[in-house]
Design an enzyme around this catalytic site. Sequence first.
Site, short mmCIF file in Angstrom:
data_model
loop_
_atom_site.label_atom_id
_atom_site.label_comp_id
_atom_site.label_asym_id
_atom_site.label_seq_id
_atom_site.Cartn_x
_atom_site.Cartn_y
_atom_site.Cartn_z
CG ASP A 88 -5.24 2.34 -5.44
OD1 ASP A 88 -6.00 3.27 -4.59
OD2 ASP A 88 -4.11 2.59 -5.77
CD GLU A 146 -3.11 7.75 -2.80
OE1 GLU A 146 -2.16 8.69 -2.75
OE2 GLU A 146 -2.76 6.69 -2.32
#
Length: 401
Positions: A88, A146
């Site tokens: 991400d 994350e």
Amino acid sequence: MKSDQSDQSAVQTIRDRAAALAPELLAVRRHLHANPELSFKETETAAFVTKKLIDMGLQPYTVAGTGVVALIEGQPGGPVVALRADMDALPIQELSDIPYKSQRPGVMHACGHDVHTTCLLGAAQLLTELKGQFKGTVKLLFQPGEELLPGGASLMIQDGVLENPAPAEIIGQHVFPRLPVGQIGVRPGRYMASTDELYLRIKGKGGHGAMPELNLDPVLVAAHLIVAAQQIVSRRANPKMPSVLSFGKVIANGATNVIPDEVYIEGTFRTLDEAWRDEAHVHLRQLCEGLAASMGAVCELEIRRGYPCLDNNPAVTARVRTAAEAYLGAENVIELDQWLAAEDFAYFSQAAPACFYRLGTRATDGRFAASVHTPIFNIDEQALSVGAGLMAWLTLQELGQ
């Protein structure tokens, strides 16, 4: 036992294979960098990774929404080693003027997750080519989210990613602009902090700024609270135990002559001790509620429990260090200090023996030194083949090859 000569030959083989992959790694990283996606929205990234894995002859499957998992199966009889990369990006507007600049306004790979994904894809390619030469299984974990609670690692674990087969250990790497390309940083034991998000709402009674006697000023209460809360770290915590309490957002939506009805505050609490973490939560709640009440106000505190402390298994980390010294040279493997940042790889480290190390990404001439989570973060792309090759080499060593 392998000789030093055979070890060096094996190292050179991996280095050469990784160097040959460099143009492909560059293209992959630049594609990912130009097309970042926020936490738990990594649909295009997951599709891209899935296609790459299928092209390698693997059979990837989806976990935790946008997570991708695949197995590289060597000869039977060996252990299972898991490798993790997060995918991400962050809600940051990129400011660097580069050809592969983010094409999505307000979204940027400012923490190097494009690098992590690229390196793991490169390591997967190398290990797939060598699967006839090792015993055991490599489990590839491409993780979503994350950067956002509850953390994609926790969701992947809930979905059973550490089962069927269960890895004997898990390895992750993360960019580190403080180190130049060709170096890594390691630390056994506790490395990174727990993190909790704090949300406070202080309620008073607003009114005209010239008539404070008719009001109950929540701005004054907030000012006292922000200062007083620091005594939890300075006077309640063991001074040998690192702790951080920071408030980064304060909203008192009044005016020069208007006292607002309430003040909204956001902050973070971090520490390297889980028992003290729980104790600090109690102290913080007592302080917020008690101090506000003593001044006639009300304080509502929400503590969103975040990632736990990250522990590097001493035995796994020692083996990683030895293998990395063989691959990079002993002078290029640096001992890290503890760090009060947080990482949801910590969930993996709590569930299986783990090693989380840092990959140098700064150029030797000093370029690309900007910190992660800044709008000008970038890397020396020579780190891509270093990261891919090293991860493949470490895996082979952990598999006993």
